[in-house]
Every structure is written in C-alpha cells, then in structure tokens.
Motif scaffolding. Structure first.
Motif, mmCIF file in Angstrom:
data_model
loop_
_atom_site.group_PDB
_atom_site.id
_atom_site.type_symbol
_atom_site.label_atom_id
_atom_site.label_comp_id
_atom_site.label_asym_id
_atom_site.label_seq_id
_atom_site.Cartn_x
_atom_site.Cartn_y
_atom_site.Cartn_z
ATOM 1 N N SER A 58 -3.974 -28.381 86.950
ATOM 2 C CA SER A 58 -2.848 -27.460 87.106
ATOM 3 C C SER A 58 -2.937 -26.360 86.063
ATOM 4 N N ALA A 70 -0.465 -22.898 84.578
ATOM 5 C CA ALA A 70 0.732 -22.061 84.645
ATOM 6 C C ALA A 70 0.277 -20.631 84.906
ATOM 7 N N SER A 119 2.861 -18.169 85.297
ATOM 8 C CA SER A 119 3.970 -17.397 84.748
ATOM 9 C C SER A 119 4.879 -18.400 84.028
ATOM 10 N N THR A 130 7.575 -19.426 85.146
ATOM 11 C CA THR A 130 8.293 -20.228 86.141
ATOM 12 C C THR A 130 7.425 -20.698 87.308
ATOM 13 N N GLU A 131 6.109 -20.440 87.264
ATOM 14 C CA GLU A 131 5.254 -20.824 88.374
ATOM 15 C C GLU A 131 3.977 -21.503 87.891
ATOM 16 N N ILE A 155 0.138 -23.524 89.530
ATOM 17 C CA ILE A 155 -0.729 -23.833 90.652
ATOM 18 C C ILE A 155 -1.295 -25.226 90.435
ATOM 19 N N LYS A 204 1.070 -23.443 95.144
ATOM 20 C CA LYS A 204 1.842 -22.785 94.087
ATOM 21 C C LYS A 204 3.269 -23.332 94.118
ATOM 22 N N TYR A 205 3.784 -23.742 92.950
ATOM 23 C CA TYR A 205 5.120 -24.318 92.826
ATOM 24 C C TYR A 205 5.961 -23.544 91.812
ATOM 25 N N GLU A 206 7.282 -23.560 92.033
ATOM 26 C CA GLU A 206 8.236 -23.020 91.065
ATOM 27 C C GLU A 206 8.633 -24.132 90.096
ATOM 28 N N SER A 207 9.265 -23.747 88.994
ATOM 29 C CA SER A 207 9.650 -24.727 87.977
ATOM 30 C C SER A 207 10.720 -25.697 88.453
ATOM 31 N N ILE A 267 6.083 -22.778 96.685
ATOM 32 C CA ILE A 267 6.214 -21.367 97.029
ATOM 33 C C ILE A 267 5.264 -21.033 98.170
ATOM 34 N N LYS A 268 4.019 -21.526 98.021
ATOM 35 C CA LYS A 268 2.997 -21.140 98.985
ATOM 36 C C LYS A 268 1.824 -22.108 98.927
#
Length: 185
Positions: free
Chosen positions: A39, A41, A43, A45-46, A48, A64-67, A72-73
């Motif tokens: 994994s 980071a 950003s 808040t995001e 992969i 891709k995940y948010e916190s 997300i995608k």
C-alpha cells in the motif's frame, strides 16, 4: 491505516485507522480479503492497495481508497500477480518491484501512470526479491534487501537500468520496513 492482513486463519478484508490516540476498525472493508500486499499513500486522505494474496488466489488488482475506507476507484490491474512486493511513489508514478509470482521470486518491476491509468513493465532488477524495501533516496528509485537478495542494494539509473551498489548492507534485510528520516549531522 492498516488494510487486510492475516488473522491467524485466513486473509481479511478489514481496514483499521489510527486517529492519533486509538485504533478503530472501520465499517467499510476492502473489496476482497487480501494479505501480503503493498500500500502507498497518495495524499493525506487517499491510499492505493496493490496485489497480494486473497486466501485462494493471487491478486493483480489495484484499488484506491479514502481514509474512511470507501473505495474510490478500481484501477487497472498489474500485468502479473505478485504477493510481497515493494512499492513506492516516484516522480508521481507508482512503482511495484519484486514479490512472489508464478515463477517464484521476481525481478520484474512495473510502473503505473496515475494520469493515464496504465501499467508498463520497466527493466528488471538484477536480483530477484520478495518483501524488498522500495523507496526514493537522493532522488533515485532504490531497492534493497528482500528474500532472494537480503544484502544487496540497487538504484534505477537515468537510463532506466538497475545499477548494483558496490556497498551491500552489513546485515540481512528481509520482511522489514524502511523509512527515510533525516539524521543529525
């Protein structure tokens, strides 16, 4: 954030987040159980999540995940499956190196362009590595250690070739994590 892993019985799909004081298991989960993945980071808040082992199958998937744990995608999958790779961001691209694939420990390296959503292979490392440390040092992509090459270090040169460092690690490095920190002079 902590994603997936192995709970002693099988791969998990859990996502946990640390808020600075406590850990919390999020209600949102990974799209499937996975362990031995990588994994990064991208950003504040995001993040992969890349490859790994899903308990019964090896994974090429990239998500891709948010916190908050929401996906997300789903990004383009890698060309080859791999578990226990090294991964990092370098020059706004995601690099994934080594790991364990169909033929055993890998020398393969893939780079993901986040703008075009495309993976492409680049030159292979000199040494096969599972669980290597992959990071940027002195503005060069650097890989070290890992099962298969526990003391060697390689750098990606300006021509896209992996150059062996003449100075190996003093001790074996595998199944570890590396982080660059500034040391006092």
């Amino acid at each position: 954030m902590v994603t997936g892993g192995h709970n002693g019985f099988s791969a998990t799909d859990k996502i946990e987040r640390y808020d600075g004081n406590t850990w919390k298991t999020l209600e949102n989960k990974l799209t499937s159980p996975r362990e031995s993945h990588c994994s990064v980071a991208i950003s504040k808040t995001e993040m992969i999540v890349i490859g790994g082992f899903g308990g019964t199958t090896f994974l090429t998937t990239v998500e891709k995940y948010e916190s908050d744990g929401l996906i997300i995608k789903t990004l383009q999958s890698m060309a080859i499956y791999r578990q226990n790779p090294g991964c990092t961001i370098y020059n706004n691209k995601l690099y994934v190196a080594g790991g364990i694939g169909a033929g055993g420990v890998l020398t393969d390296v893939e780079v993901y362009n986040m703008e075009t959503d495309k993976w492409k292979p680049i030159n292979k490392m000199n040494n096969a590595r599972a669980m290597p440390a992959l990071f940027v040092q002195n503005n060069r992509l650097t890989v070290l250690g890992g099962n298969g090459a526990v003391r060697s270090i390689e750098y990606l040169d300006e021509n896209g070739m992996w150059e062996k460092s003449p100075d190996p690690l003093e001790k074996d490095f595998e199944i570890g994590v590396s982080v660059e920190v500034k040391c006092p002079a």
